[in-house]
Design a protein around this motif. Structure first.
Motif, short mmCIF file in Angstrom:
data_model
loop_
_atom_site.label_atom_id
_atom_site.label_comp_id
_atom_site.label_asym_id
_atom_site.label_seq_id
_atom_site.Cartn_x
_atom_site.Cartn_y
_atom_site.Cartn_z
N LYS A 31 16.54 2.38 11.55
CA LYS A 31 17.18 3.44 12.33
C LYS A 31 16.44 3.76 13.62
O LYS A 31 15.26 4.08 13.62
N GLN A 32 17.17 3.67 14.72
CA GLN A 32 16.70 4.08 16.03
C GLN A 32 17.62 5.20 16.51
O GLN A 32 18.83 5.10 16.36
N ALA A 33 17.06 6.23 17.09
CA ALA A 33 17.88 7.37 17.54
C ALA A 33 17.52 7.77 18.96
O ALA A 33 16.35 7.78 19.33
N GLU A 34 18.57 8.03 19.73
CA GLU A 34 18.36 8.46 21.12
C GLU A 34 19.62 9.11 21.66
O GLU A 34 20.72 8.56 21.54
N ASN A 35 19.48 10.30 22.21
CA ASN A 35 20.59 10.97 22.90
C ASN A 35 21.86 11.06 22.05
O ASN A 35 22.97 10.83 22.52
N SER A 82 16.02 6.15 5.82
CA SER A 82 15.54 7.40 6.42
C SER A 82 16.67 8.41 6.38
O SER A 82 17.58 8.37 7.21
N GLU A 83 16.64 9.28 5.40
CA GLU A 83 17.73 10.22 5.15
C GLU A 83 17.59 11.48 6.01
O GLU A 83 16.50 11.92 6.32
N SER A 84 18.76 12.04 6.37
CA SER A 84 18.80 13.28 7.14
C SER A 84 19.66 14.29 6.39
O SER A 84 20.82 14.02 6.08
N ASN A 85 19.08 15.43 6.10
CA ASN A 85 19.83 16.49 5.41
C ASN A 85 21.00 16.98 6.27
O ASN A 85 22.08 17.30 5.76
N PHE A 86 20.77 17.04 7.59
CA PHE A 86 21.83 17.51 8.48
C PHE A 86 23.02 16.53 8.46
O PHE A 86 24.17 16.95 8.34
N VAL A 87 22.72 15.24 8.59
CA VAL A 87 23.79 14.24 8.57
C VAL A 87 24.53 14.28 7.24
O VAL A 87 25.76 14.21 7.18
N ASN A 88 23.77 14.46 6.15
CA ASN A 88 24.39 14.54 4.83
C ASN A 88 25.35 15.72 4.73
O ASN A 88 26.42 15.63 4.14
N SER A 89 24.96 16.86 5.33
CA SER A 89 25.83 18.04 5.30
C SER A 89 27.09 17.86 6.13
O SER A 89 28.11 18.50 5.87
N GLN A 90 27.02 16.97 7.12
CA GLN A 90 28.16 16.76 8.02
C GLN A 90 29.14 15.72 7.49
O GLN A 90 30.36 15.90 7.59
N VAL A 91 28.63 14.61 6.95
CA VAL A 91 29.52 13.50 6.57
C VAL A 91 29.41 13.08 5.12
O VAL A 91 30.13 12.19 4.66
N GLY A 92 28.48 13.68 4.38
CA GLY A 92 28.40 13.39 2.95
C GLY A 92 27.48 12.24 2.58
O GLY A 92 27.45 11.84 1.41
N VAL A 146 23.79 6.96 7.98
CA VAL A 146 24.99 6.17 8.26
C VAL A 146 24.64 4.79 8.78
O VAL A 146 25.08 3.77 8.25
N CYS A 147 23.81 4.73 9.83
CA CYS A 147 23.64 3.46 10.54
C CYS A 147 23.02 2.36 9.68
O CYS A 147 23.50 1.21 9.68
N GLU A 148 21.96 2.67 8.92
CA GLU A 148 21.31 1.63 8.12
C GLU A 148 22.22 1.16 6.99
O GLU A 148 22.35 -0.05 6.74
N ARG A 149 22.84 2.10 6.31
CA ARG A 149 23.73 1.74 5.20
C ARG A 149 24.95 0.95 5.70
O ARG A 149 25.35 -0.05 5.09
N ALA A 150 25.52 1.39 6.82
CA ALA A 150 26.70 0.70 7.37
C ALA A 150 26.36 -0.71 7.83
O ALA A 150 27.16 -1.63 7.68
N ALA A 151 25.15 -0.88 8.40
CA ALA A 151 24.74 -2.20 8.86
C ALA A 151 24.64 -3.19 7.70
O ALA A 151 24.92 -4.39 7.87
#
Length: 343
Positions: free
Chosen positions: A324-328, A291-301, A305-310
């Motif tokens: 991916k689970q997201a909260e706060n 589950s890709e995020s354009n915003f996250v991509n613009s910030q860290v390239g 992060v979480c799924e790939r790193a896991a």
């Protein structure tokens, strides 16, 4: 690992300055020398006026409370402790904290002239022996290692278990294996990859030691400054939902820009879990549907992060058991997999 350093004399304080000048390890500095209290308080005020983050990290905090109370807090945070002073001071300070060789904080003592460095608790599983050697190299001291398997250069099964992220099922087996190795006996170790260990198999094999592989990894992303408490509440809640114990987690992983994220570091240390980070290029190379995020991509390239790193921590058979689970401002993914055995 964060290592809390405490000194008790002026010469110990001078030695601490040398550690500050060669800060290759993650140190936090404390002093229990009353004659230095006013000097340290003035230094702290100057640093606050300068508002320098680096100087804050290198500042020395005076310990007003009993040293045993201070040590208890450090143990609860699972920080390593370096006492610059007498072994007796250290022993009295940690006496009420010592509980379990598999979870106790590593404790090291250094004399205040910096001649000898002595690991006195959790030499293997906590890593005190290795920390003592690193400190000795740092200041040109002599490490005083007393664990039998080290001085006889024989196999240390608890180090093997730690390095391979395995849980010790029958802890009495550690002493049996260690003493047997020193006596040249034939010994057996059973390693289980299953959630539930087959009792019949154990009864038939009758191994001297039983180890269980930790098979889960947590991939984490978060906004800068998230506290350890926020991260813990989110992660533990999600693990409960999928029936995974934090004690079965081998790794916490993220992108390298999070390598200094205090909340994640503190959570990992508190639970005795290895924290690993990967570059954006490595994470981009992880295959799968994410589950890709354009915003996250613009910030860290990288867009996730979480799924790939896991998944990145495993050598083979890696798969996500929680996407991916997201909260706060915190993201989490949980994976399972296996790594090659390392001797």
């Amino acid at each position: 690992m964060n290592i809390s350093v405490v000194c008790f004399t002026k010469s110990g304080y001078e030695l601490m300055k040398k550690l500050k000048d060669n800060n290759e390890l993650k140190f936090k500095y404390y002093c229990k020398c009353r004659s230095l209290k006013s000097e340290l308080e003035q230094e702290k005020e100057n640093i606050e006026l300068e508002n320098s983050e680096l100087q804050k990290q290198l500042s020395v905090e005076y310990v007003d409370e009993k040293i045993s109370d201070w040590a208890k807090k450090e143990f609860e945070s699972h920080h390593g402790i370096l006492f610059i002073g007498a072994v007796g001071i250290a022993v009295r300070a940690i006496a009420g904290c010592v509980n379990d060789k598999l979870t106790d904080s590593p404790v090291i003592v250094m004399d205040d002239l910096g001649r000898f460095v002595i690991p006195i608790l959790s030499g293997h599983f906590g890593g005190a022996n290795e920390i003592a050697k690193d400190l000795s190299d740092l200041i040109g001291a002599t490490p005083v290692i007393t664990t039998a398997t080290d001085i006889h250069s024989t196999f240390a099964v608890d180090v093997f278990a730690k390095n391979n992220n395995m849980k010790v099922v029958n802890r009495e087996g550690i002493a049996k294996i260690s003493s047997g190795m020193l006596e040249g006996k034939e010994l057996s170790v059973y390693v289980s990859k299953e959630e539930m260990i087959d009792k019949k198999t154990i009864e038939n094999i009758k191994p001297d030691l039983v180890l269980k592989c930790k098979k889960y990894a947590l991939g984490i992303g978060c906004k800068r400054g998230k506290s350890e408490k926020e991260i813990e509440e989110f992660i533990i809640g999600k693990l409960l939902e999928i029936g995974v114990s934090i004690n079965d987690v081998a790794y916490i992983s993220s992108i390298d820009v999070k390598a200094d994220e205090v909340g994640i570091i503190d959570f990992a240390e508190k639970n005795g879990i290895q924290f690993i980070t990967f570059s954006k290029d490595v994470l981009r190379g992880i295959e799968g549907e994410f589950s890709e995020s354009n915003f996250v991509n613009s910030q860290v390239g990288v867009g996730n992060v979480c799924e790939r790193a896991a998944l990145a921590v495993w050598d083979y058979d890696a798969e996500l058991v929680l996407k991916k689970q997201a909260e706060n401002g915190i993201t989490l993914a949980v994976s399972t997999g296996w790594n090659k055995i390392r001797f």
